[in-house]
Write a protein that holds these residues in place. Sequence first.
Motif, PDB file in Angstrom:
ATOM      1  N   MET A   1       5.754  -5.148 -11.010  1.00 39.03           N
ATOM      2  CA  MET A   1       6.357  -6.454 -10.698  1.00 39.03           C
ATOM      3  C   MET A   1       5.265  -7.512 -10.583  1.00 39.03           C
ATOM      4  SD  MET A   1       8.771  -7.579  -7.475  1.00 39.03           S
ATOM      5  CE  MET A   1      10.039  -6.405  -7.967  1.00 39.03           C
ATOM      6  N   SER A   2       5.496  -8.663 -11.174  1.00 42.71           N
ATOM      7  CA  SER A   2       4.505  -9.735 -11.126  1.00 42.71           C
ATOM      8  C   SER A   2       4.298 -10.211  -9.706  1.00 42.71           C
ATOM      9  CB  SER A   2       4.961 -10.919 -11.997  1.00 42.71           C
ATOM     10  OG  SER A   2       4.140 -12.037 -11.800  1.00 42.71           O
ATOM     11  N   GLU A   3       3.037 -10.584  -9.364  1.00 47.26           N
ATOM     12  CA  GLU A   3       2.748 -11.105  -8.042  1.00 47.26           C
ATOM     13  C   GLU A   3       3.076 -12.586  -7.935  1.00 47.26           C
ATOM     14  OE1 GLU A   3      -1.201 -10.254  -6.927  1.00 47.26           O
ATOM     15  OE2 GLU A   3      -0.909  -8.103  -6.781  1.00 47.26           O
ATOM     16  N   LYS A   4       3.390 -13.225  -9.064  1.00 43.67           N
ATOM     17  CA  LYS A   4       3.707 -14.637  -9.029  1.00 43.67           C
ATOM     18  C   LYS A   4       5.008 -14.881  -8.266  1.00 43.67           C
ATOM     19  CE  LYS A   4       1.390 -16.142 -13.276  1.00 43.67           C
ATOM     20  NZ  LYS A   4       1.566 -16.856 -14.548  1.00 43.67           N
ATOM     21  N   ILE A   5       5.011 -15.952  -7.480  1.00 43.00           N
ATOM     22  CA  ILE A   5       6.228 -16.340  -6.795  1.00 43.00           C
ATOM     23  C   ILE A   5       7.140 -16.999  -7.810  1.00 43.00           C
ATOM     24  CG2 ILE A   5       7.214 -17.825  -5.011  1.00 43.00           C
ATOM     25  CD1 ILE A   5       4.597 -17.621  -3.533  1.00 43.00           C
ATOM     26  N   ALA A   6       8.394 -16.580  -7.863  1.00 41.68           N
ATOM     27  CA  ALA A   6       9.336 -17.175  -8.803  1.00 41.68           C
ATOM     28  C   ALA A   6      10.687 -17.355  -8.145  1.00 41.68           C
ATOM     29  CB  ALA A   6       9.472 -16.312 -10.048  1.00 41.68           C
ATOM     30  N   ILE A   7      11.400 -18.382  -8.570  1.00 39.02           N
ATOM     31  CA  ILE A   7      12.755 -18.609  -8.104  1.00 39.02           C
ATOM     32  C   ILE A   7      13.628 -18.717  -9.348  1.00 39.02           C
ATOM     33  CG2 ILE A   7      14.315 -20.220  -6.971  1.00 39.02           C
ATOM     34  CD1 ILE A   7      12.152 -20.962  -5.091  1.00 39.02           C
ATOM     35  N   LYS A   8      14.556 -17.747  -9.509  1.00 46.93           N
ATOM     36  CA  LYS A   8      15.421 -17.725 -10.686  1.00 46.93           C
ATOM     37  C   LYS A   8      14.592 -17.797 -11.953  1.00 46.93           C
ATOM     38  CE  LYS A   8      19.330 -19.809  -8.227  1.00 46.93           C
ATOM     39  NZ  LYS A   8      20.278 -20.943  -8.148  1.00 46.93           N
ATOM     40  N   LYS A  13       7.233 -24.458  -7.453  1.00 47.52           N
ATOM     41  CA  LYS A  13       6.533 -25.744  -7.452  1.00 47.52           C
ATOM     42  C   LYS A  13       6.364 -26.186  -6.000  1.00 47.52           C
ATOM     43  CE  LYS A  13       9.668 -27.737 -10.091  1.00 47.52           C
ATOM     44  NZ  LYS A  13      10.574 -26.785 -10.710  1.00 47.52           N
ATOM     45  N   VAL A  14       5.113 -26.507  -5.633  1.00 42.50           N
ATOM     46  CA  VAL A  14       4.801 -26.823  -4.237  1.00 42.50           C
ATOM     47  C   VAL A  14       4.012 -28.124  -4.169  1.00 42.50           C
ATOM     48  CG1 VAL A  14       3.826 -25.974  -2.081  1.00 42.50           C
ATOM     49  CG2 VAL A  14       4.661 -24.337  -3.786  1.00 42.50           C
ATOM     50  N   ALA A  28      -3.228 -24.585  -0.842  1.00 36.37           N
ATOM     51  CA  ALA A  28      -3.369 -24.810  -2.289  1.00 36.37           C
ATOM     52  C   ALA A  28      -3.922 -23.572  -2.978  1.00 36.37           C
ATOM     53  CB  ALA A  28      -4.269 -26.022  -2.535  1.00 36.37           C
ATOM     54  N   ARG A  29      -4.976 -23.001  -2.435  1.00 34.27           N
ATOM     55  CA  ARG A  29      -5.597 -21.831  -3.059  1.00 34.27           C
ATOM     56  C   ARG A  29      -4.657 -20.631  -3.077  1.00 34.27           C
ATOM     57  NH1 ARG A  29      -8.944 -19.858  -0.042  1.00 34.27           N
ATOM     58  NH2 ARG A  29      -9.256 -21.336   1.683  1.00 34.27           N
ATOM     59  N   GLN A  30      -3.986 -20.399  -1.955  1.00 29.89           N
ATOM     60  CA  GLN A  30      -3.142 -19.202  -1.877  1.00 29.89           C
ATOM     61  C   GLN A  30      -1.884 -19.332  -2.731  1.00 29.89           C
ATOM     62  OE1 GLN A  30      -2.860 -16.852   1.712  1.00 29.89           O
ATOM     63  NE2 GLN A  30      -4.285 -18.208   2.789  1.00 29.89           N
ATOM     64  N   TYR A  31      -1.293 -20.525  -2.771  1.00 26.39           N
ATOM     65  CA  TYR A  31      -0.134 -20.700  -3.659  1.00 26.39           C
ATOM     66  C   TYR A  31      -0.555 -20.631  -5.132  1.00 26.39           C
ATOM     67  CZ  TYR A  31       3.550 -21.715  -0.259  1.00 26.39           C
ATOM     68  OH  TYR A  31       4.497 -21.606   0.743  1.00 26.39           O
ATOM     69  N   ALA A  32      -1.730 -21.188  -5.442  1.00 28.65           N
ATOM     70  CA  ALA A  32      -2.229 -21.107  -6.821  1.00 28.65           C
ATOM     71  C   ALA A  32      -2.473 -19.661  -7.226  1.00 28.65           C
ATOM     72  CB  ALA A  32      -3.515 -21.921  -6.960  1.00 28.65           C
ATOM     73  N   ASN A  33      -3.003 -18.863  -6.316  1.00 27.64           N
ATOM     74  CA  ASN A  33      -3.245 -17.445  -6.604  1.00 27.64           C
ATOM     75  C   ASN A  33      -1.952 -16.695  -6.898  1.00 27.64           C
ATOM     76  OD1 ASN A  33      -6.001 -17.723  -6.262  1.00 27.64           O
ATOM     77  ND2 ASN A  33      -6.006 -16.997  -4.139  1.00 27.64           N
ATOM     78  N   GLN A  34      -0.838 -17.229  -6.425  1.00 27.05           N
ATOM     79  CA  GLN A  34       0.453 -16.609  -6.671  1.00 27.05           C
ATOM     80  C   GLN A  34       1.204 -17.276  -7.828  1.00 27.05           C
ATOM     81  OE1 GLN A  34       2.437 -16.517  -2.852  1.00 27.05           O
ATOM     82  NE2 GLN A  34       1.149 -14.847  -2.113  1.00 27.05           N
ATOM     83  N   GLY A  35       0.496 -18.160  -8.541  1.00 26.11           N
ATOM     84  CA  GLY A  35       1.043 -18.719  -9.769  1.00 26.11           C
ATOM     85  C   GLY A  35       1.839 -19.994  -9.635  1.00 26.11           C
ATOM     86  N   ALA A  36       1.808 -20.638  -8.467  1.00 27.58           N
ATOM     87  CA  ALA A  36       2.630 -21.837  -8.252  1.00 27.58           C
ATOM     88  C   ALA A  36       2.044 -23.052  -8.963  1.00 27.58           C
ATOM     89  CB  ALA A  36       2.755 -22.125  -6.768  1.00 27.58           C
ATOM     90  N   THR A  37       2.925 -23.959  -9.374  1.00 29.24           N
ATOM     91  CA  THR A  37       2.537 -25.280  -9.861  1.00 29.24           C
ATOM     92  C   THR A  37       2.395 -26.191  -8.652  1.00 29.24           C
ATOM     93  OG1 THR A  37       3.663 -25.010 -11.980  1.00 29.24           O
ATOM     94  CG2 THR A  37       3.294 -27.272 -11.212  1.00 29.24           C
ATOM     95  N   LYS A  52      -9.049 -28.791  -7.645  1.00 31.01           N
ATOM     96  CA  LYS A  52      -8.310 -28.626  -8.898  1.00 31.01           C
ATOM     97  C   LYS A  52      -9.127 -27.846  -9.920  1.00 31.01           C
ATOM     98  CE  LYS A  52      -5.909 -31.105 -12.580  1.00 31.01           C
ATOM     99  NZ  LYS A  52      -5.460 -32.422 -13.103  1.00 31.01           N
ATOM    100  N   SER A  53     -10.449 -28.057  -9.935  1.00 27.93           N
ATOM    101  CA  SER A  53     -11.294 -27.386 -10.922  1.00 27.93           C
ATOM    102  C   SER A  53     -11.322 -25.877 -10.730  1.00 27.93           C
ATOM    103  CB  SER A  53     -12.726 -27.930 -10.846  1.00 27.93           C
ATOM    104  OG  SER A  53     -13.360 -27.534  -9.626  1.00 27.93           O
ATOM    105  N   LYS A  54     -10.956 -25.414  -9.529  1.00 31.84           N
ATOM    106  CA  LYS A  54     -10.975 -23.983  -9.237  1.00 31.84           C
ATOM    107  C   LYS A  54      -9.591 -23.343  -9.345  1.00 31.84           C
ATOM    108  CE  LYS A  54     -14.854 -24.648  -6.041  1.00 31.84           C
ATOM    109  NZ  LYS A  54     -15.305 -24.566  -4.628  1.00 31.84           N
ATOM    110  N   ILE A  55      -8.597 -24.164  -9.614  1.00 31.15           N
ATOM    111  CA  ILE A  55      -7.213 -23.682  -9.688  1.00 31.15           C
ATOM    112  C   ILE A  55      -6.817 -23.457 -11.142  1.00 31.15           C
ATOM    113  CG2 ILE A  55      -4.812 -24.415  -9.358  1.00 31.15           C
ATOM    114  CD1 ILE A  55      -5.672 -25.637  -6.708  1.00 31.15           C
ATOM    115  N   LYS A  56      -6.240 -22.320 -11.422  1.00 31.60           N
ATOM    116  CA  LYS A  56      -5.901 -21.944 -12.799  1.00 31.60           C
ATOM    117  C   LYS A  56      -4.453 -22.252 -13.168  1.00 31.60           C
ATOM    118  CE  LYS A  56     -10.058 -20.350 -13.016  1.00 31.60           C
ATOM    119  NZ  LYS A  56     -11.085 -21.214 -13.635  1.00 31.60           N
TER     120      LYS A  56
END
Length: 264
Positions: A1-8, A13-14, A28-37, A52-56
Amino acid sequence: MSEKIAIKNKTLKVFITGATSGIGDSLARQYANQGATLGLVGRRLELLQKIKSKIKTPCEIYGIDVTDQKDLQKAANHFIKKYGAPDIVIANAGVSTGTLAGEKEDLRTFKRVIEINLFGVIHTFLPFIEAFKKQKTGQLVGIASVAGIRGLPGSGAYSASKAALINYLESLRIEMKPFGIHVTTIAPGFIHTPMTKHNRYAMPFILDVDVAVSRFMKAIQNKKGFVIIPWQMDIVGTIMKLLPTSMWDFLAKSGPKKNRKMIQ
Protein backbone atom coordinates in the motif's frame (compact mmCIF):
# COMPACT_ATOMS: atom_id res chain seq x y z
CA MET A 1 0.00 0.00 0.00
CA SER A 2 1.31 3.44 -0.90
CA GLU A 3 2.44 5.64 2.00
CA LYS A 4 1.02 8.70 0.27
CA ILE A 5 -2.00 10.26 1.91
CA ALA A 6 -4.94 10.14 -0.48
CA ILE A 7 -8.61 11.00 -0.36
CA LYS A 8 -10.77 9.20 -2.94
CA ASN A 9 -7.63 8.44 -4.96
CA LYS A 10 -6.63 12.10 -5.03
CA THR A 11 -3.46 13.45 -3.46
CA LEU A 12 -4.09 15.40 -0.27
CA LYS A 13 -3.80 19.18 -0.58
CA VAL A 14 -2.67 21.11 2.50
CA PHE A 15 -2.41 24.89 2.99
CA ILE A 16 -0.20 25.93 5.94
CA THR A 17 0.61 29.33 7.46
CA GLY A 18 3.67 30.07 9.60
CA ALA A 19 5.60 27.61 7.45
CA THR A 20 9.07 29.12 7.70
CA SER A 21 10.17 27.53 10.98
CA GLY A 22 9.25 25.31 13.91
CA ILE A 23 5.88 23.61 13.72
CA GLY A 24 5.04 24.98 10.27
CA ASP A 25 8.31 23.82 8.75
CA SER A 26 7.85 20.35 10.24
CA LEU A 27 4.26 20.16 8.99
CA ALA A 28 5.43 21.04 5.48
CA ARG A 29 8.21 18.44 5.50
CA GLN A 30 6.11 15.65 6.96
CA TYR A 31 3.12 16.22 4.67
CA ALA A 32 5.48 16.45 1.68
CA ASN A 33 7.06 13.14 2.69
CA GLN A 34 3.59 11.63 2.47
CA GLY A 35 3.03 13.01 -1.02
CA ALA A 36 0.77 15.99 -0.27
CA THR A 37 0.47 19.06 -2.51
CA LEU A 38 1.32 22.12 -0.42
CA GLY A 39 0.55 25.81 -0.16
CA LEU A 40 2.98 27.47 2.27
CA VAL A 41 2.63 30.95 3.79
CA GLY A 42 5.27 32.86 5.74
CA ARG A 43 6.66 36.36 6.09
CA ARG A 44 10.21 35.39 5.07
CA LEU A 45 10.15 34.48 1.40
CA GLU A 46 13.80 33.41 1.33
CA LEU A 47 13.12 30.75 3.98
CA LEU A 48 10.07 29.53 2.08
CA GLN A 49 12.22 29.20 -1.04
CA LYS A 50 14.72 27.04 0.86
CA ILE A 51 11.94 24.82 2.18
CA LYS A 52 10.41 24.49 -1.30
CA SER A 53 13.78 23.50 -2.78
CA LYS A 54 13.84 20.45 -0.50
CA ILE A 55 10.26 19.37 -1.20
CA LYS A 56 9.64 16.90 -4.02
CA THR A 57 5.87 17.34 -4.24
CA PRO A 58 3.97 20.26 -5.87
CA CYS A 59 4.40 23.31 -3.64
CA GLU A 60 3.34 26.95 -3.89
CA ILE A 61 4.88 29.55 -1.59
CA TYR A 62 3.49 32.92 -0.54
CA GLY A 63 5.66 35.48 1.26
CA ILE A 64 2.94 37.38 3.12
CA ASP A 65 1.90 38.41 6.63
CA VAL A 66 -1.25 36.74 7.97
CA THR A 67 -2.47 40.08 9.28
CA ASP A 68 -3.00 41.14 5.65
CA GLN A 69 -6.38 39.63 4.74
CA LYS A 70 -6.25 40.84 1.12
CA ASP A 71 -2.91 39.15 0.48
CA LEU A 72 -4.16 35.92 2.06
CA GLN A 73 -7.24 36.07 -0.15
CA LYS A 74 -5.03 36.42 -3.23
CA ALA A 75 -2.86 33.49 -2.12
CA ALA A 76 -5.94 31.33 -1.49
CA ASN A 77 -7.42 32.25 -4.87
CA HIS A 78 -4.15 31.36 -6.60
CA PHE A 79 -3.89 28.00 -4.87
CA ILE A 80 -7.54 27.09 -5.54
CA LYS A 81 -7.28 28.10 -9.20
CA LYS A 82 -4.17 25.94 -9.70
CA TYR A 83 -4.97 22.87 -7.57
CA GLY A 84 -8.57 23.19 -6.43
CA ALA A 85 -9.65 23.79 -2.84
CA PRO A 86 -7.29 22.25 -0.27
CA ASP A 87 -8.44 19.35 1.87
CA ILE A 88 -6.85 20.82 5.00
CA VAL A 89 -6.06 24.42 5.97
CA ILE A 90 -3.73 24.73 8.97
CA ALA A 91 -3.54 28.16 10.62
CA ASN A 92 -0.24 27.82 12.43
CA ALA A 93 1.29 31.33 12.27
CA GLY A 94 1.73 32.82 15.71
CA VAL A 95 3.91 34.90 18.00
CA SER A 96 4.87 34.63 21.66
CA THR A 97 6.10 37.28 24.05
CA GLY A 98 5.84 38.39 27.64
CA THR A 99 3.77 41.48 28.39
CA LEU A 100 2.90 43.56 31.43
CA ALA A 101 -0.59 45.05 31.51
CA GLY A 102 0.49 48.17 33.39
CA GLU A 103 3.17 49.16 30.88
CA LYS A 104 2.07 51.62 28.18
CA GLU A 105 4.90 50.48 25.96
CA ASP A 106 3.36 46.99 25.85
CA LEU A 107 0.04 48.19 24.41
CA ARG A 108 1.34 47.94 20.85
CA THR A 109 2.62 44.45 21.60
CA PHE A 110 -0.80 43.39 22.94
CA LYS A 111 -2.43 44.54 19.72
CA ARG A 112 0.16 42.86 17.50
CA VAL A 113 -0.04 39.51 19.34
CA ILE A 114 -3.84 39.41 19.11
CA GLU A 115 -3.75 40.58 15.50
CA ILE A 116 -1.48 37.67 14.52
CA ASN A 117 -2.62 34.90 16.86
CA LEU A 118 -6.37 35.51 16.51
CA PHE A 119 -7.10 37.58 13.42
CA GLY A 120 -4.36 35.80 11.48
CA VAL A 121 -6.34 32.57 11.91
CA ILE A 122 -9.61 34.24 10.91
CA HIS A 123 -7.90 35.71 7.83
CA THR A 124 -6.48 32.31 6.94
CA PHE A 125 -9.78 30.44 7.09
CA LEU A 126 -12.04 33.07 5.52
CA PRO A 127 -11.00 32.58 1.86
CA PHE A 128 -11.58 28.83 2.00
CA ILE A 129 -14.89 28.53 3.84
CA GLU A 130 -17.09 29.28 0.82
CA ALA A 131 -15.22 26.73 -1.31
CA PHE A 132 -15.53 24.14 1.46
CA LYS A 133 -19.27 24.82 1.77
CA LYS A 134 -19.77 24.28 -1.97
CA GLN A 135 -17.97 20.94 -1.93
CA LYS A 136 -19.44 20.00 1.49
CA THR A 137 -16.07 18.88 2.78
CA GLY A 138 -12.78 20.28 4.10
CA GLN A 139 -10.93 20.69 7.38
CA LEU A 140 -9.84 23.84 9.20
CA VAL A 141 -7.10 23.39 11.82
CA GLY A 142 -6.05 26.02 14.35
CA ILE A 143 -2.91 25.75 16.48
CA ALA A 144 -3.80 27.14 19.91
CA SER A 145 -1.95 26.52 23.20
CA VAL A 146 -2.40 25.19 26.73
CA ALA A 147 -1.62 28.81 27.70
CA GLY A 148 -5.13 29.67 26.54
CA ILE A 149 -6.79 27.60 29.26
CA ARG A 150 -6.08 30.01 32.16
CA GLY A 151 -4.55 33.47 32.34
CA LEU A 152 -0.80 33.43 32.95
CA PRO A 153 0.86 36.40 34.72
CA GLY A 154 3.35 38.17 32.50
CA SER A 155 1.77 36.57 29.42
CA GLY A 156 -1.50 38.45 29.24
CA ALA A 157 -1.40 39.08 25.49
CA TYR A 158 -0.39 35.52 24.61
CA SER A 159 -2.87 33.86 27.00
CA ALA A 160 -5.68 36.17 25.88
CA SER A 161 -4.97 35.55 22.18
CA LYS A 162 -4.95 31.77 22.62
CA ALA A 163 -8.02 31.75 24.87
CA ALA A 164 -9.89 33.80 22.26
CA LEU A 165 -8.63 31.47 19.55
CA ILE A 166 -9.85 28.36 21.39
CA ASN A 167 -13.32 29.87 21.78
CA TYR A 168 -13.40 31.12 18.19
CA LEU A 169 -12.50 27.66 16.90
CA GLU A 170 -15.16 26.07 19.08
CA SER A 171 -17.79 28.43 17.69
CA LEU A 172 -16.56 27.77 14.16
CA ARG A 173 -16.61 23.99 14.70
CA ILE A 174 -20.30 24.07 15.58
CA GLU A 175 -21.12 26.49 12.74
CA MET A 176 -19.38 24.37 10.10
CA LYS A 177 -20.80 20.96 11.05
CA PRO A 178 -23.99 21.32 8.94
CA PHE A 179 -21.78 21.88 5.87
CA GLY A 180 -19.64 18.77 6.38
CA ILE A 181 -16.62 20.89 7.33
CA HIS A 182 -14.45 19.69 10.22
CA VAL A 183 -12.69 22.10 12.59
CA THR A 184 -9.79 20.86 14.71
CA THR A 185 -8.25 22.74 17.63
CA ILE A 186 -4.76 21.62 18.66
CA ALA A 187 -3.48 23.00 21.98
CA PRO A 188 0.18 22.03 22.42
CA GLY A 189 2.23 22.20 25.56
CA PHE A 190 5.96 22.89 25.22
CA ILE A 191 7.69 22.04 21.92
CA HIS A 192 11.31 22.56 20.89
CA THR A 193 10.92 25.51 18.47
CA PRO A 194 12.37 29.02 18.07
CA MET A 195 9.54 30.22 20.34
CA THR A 196 10.63 28.10 23.31
CA LYS A 197 14.41 28.29 22.99
CA HIS A 198 14.37 31.71 24.71
CA ASN A 199 12.42 30.45 27.74
CA ARG A 200 14.56 30.51 30.88
CA TYR A 201 12.42 28.19 32.96
CA ALA A 202 11.60 24.50 33.18
CA MET A 203 9.31 23.24 30.41
CA PRO A 204 7.73 19.97 31.54
CA PHE A 205 6.89 17.27 28.99
CA ILE A 206 8.59 19.21 26.18
CA LEU A 207 8.51 17.42 22.81
CA ASP A 208 10.81 17.41 19.81
CA VAL A 209 9.04 19.35 17.06
CA ASP A 210 8.87 16.44 14.61
CA VAL A 211 7.46 14.13 17.28
CA ALA A 212 4.85 16.73 18.23
CA VAL A 213 3.88 17.37 14.61
CA SER A 214 3.45 13.67 13.87
CA ARG A 215 0.91 13.63 16.72
CA PHE A 216 -0.75 16.75 15.32
CA MET A 217 -1.12 15.02 11.97
CA LYS A 218 -2.68 11.95 13.57
CA ALA A 219 -5.22 14.16 15.36
CA ILE A 220 -5.96 15.95 12.08
CA GLN A 221 -6.35 12.69 10.21
CA ASN A 222 -8.74 11.45 12.91
CA LYS A 223 -10.66 14.73 12.66
CA LYS A 224 -10.45 15.44 16.39
CA GLY A 225 -12.47 18.43 17.55
CA PHE A 226 -10.10 19.45 20.34
CA VAL A 227 -6.86 17.88 21.51
CA ILE A 228 -4.08 18.81 23.93
CA ILE A 229 -0.63 17.39 23.08
CA PRO A 230 1.15 15.64 24.76
CA TRP A 231 -1.24 13.58 26.87
CA GLN A 232 0.55 14.63 30.07
CA MET A 233 -0.34 18.26 29.35
CA ASP A 234 -3.92 17.17 28.73
CA ILE A 235 -4.03 16.09 32.37
CA VAL A 236 -2.42 19.37 33.45
CA GLY A 237 -4.88 21.33 31.33
CA THR A 238 -7.84 19.53 32.86
CA ILE A 239 -6.56 20.31 36.36
CA MET A 240 -6.01 23.94 35.39
CA LYS A 241 -9.62 24.27 34.24
CA LEU A 242 -11.00 22.69 37.41
CA LEU A 243 -8.95 24.64 39.96
CA PRO A 244 -10.95 27.28 41.86
CA THR A 245 -9.89 30.87 41.28
CA SER A 246 -8.21 31.30 44.66
CA MET A 247 -6.11 28.18 44.18
CA TRP A 248 -5.11 29.14 40.63
CA ASP A 249 -4.12 32.64 41.76
CA PHE A 250 -1.94 31.22 44.54
CA LEU A 251 -0.16 28.76 42.23
CA ALA A 252 0.25 31.07 39.25
CA LYS A 253 1.49 34.19 41.01
CA SER A 254 5.01 32.81 41.43
CA GLY A 255 5.14 31.11 38.06
CA PRO A 256 7.80 31.81 35.41
CA LYS A 257 7.42 34.80 33.12
CA LYS A 258 7.97 35.00 29.36
CA ASN A 259 10.72 37.17 27.93
CA ARG A 260 9.32 40.52 26.73
CA LYS A 261 10.62 39.98 23.24
CA MET A 262 8.46 39.08 20.24
CA ILE A 263 9.23 35.55 19.02
CA GLN A 264 7.71 34.16 15.83
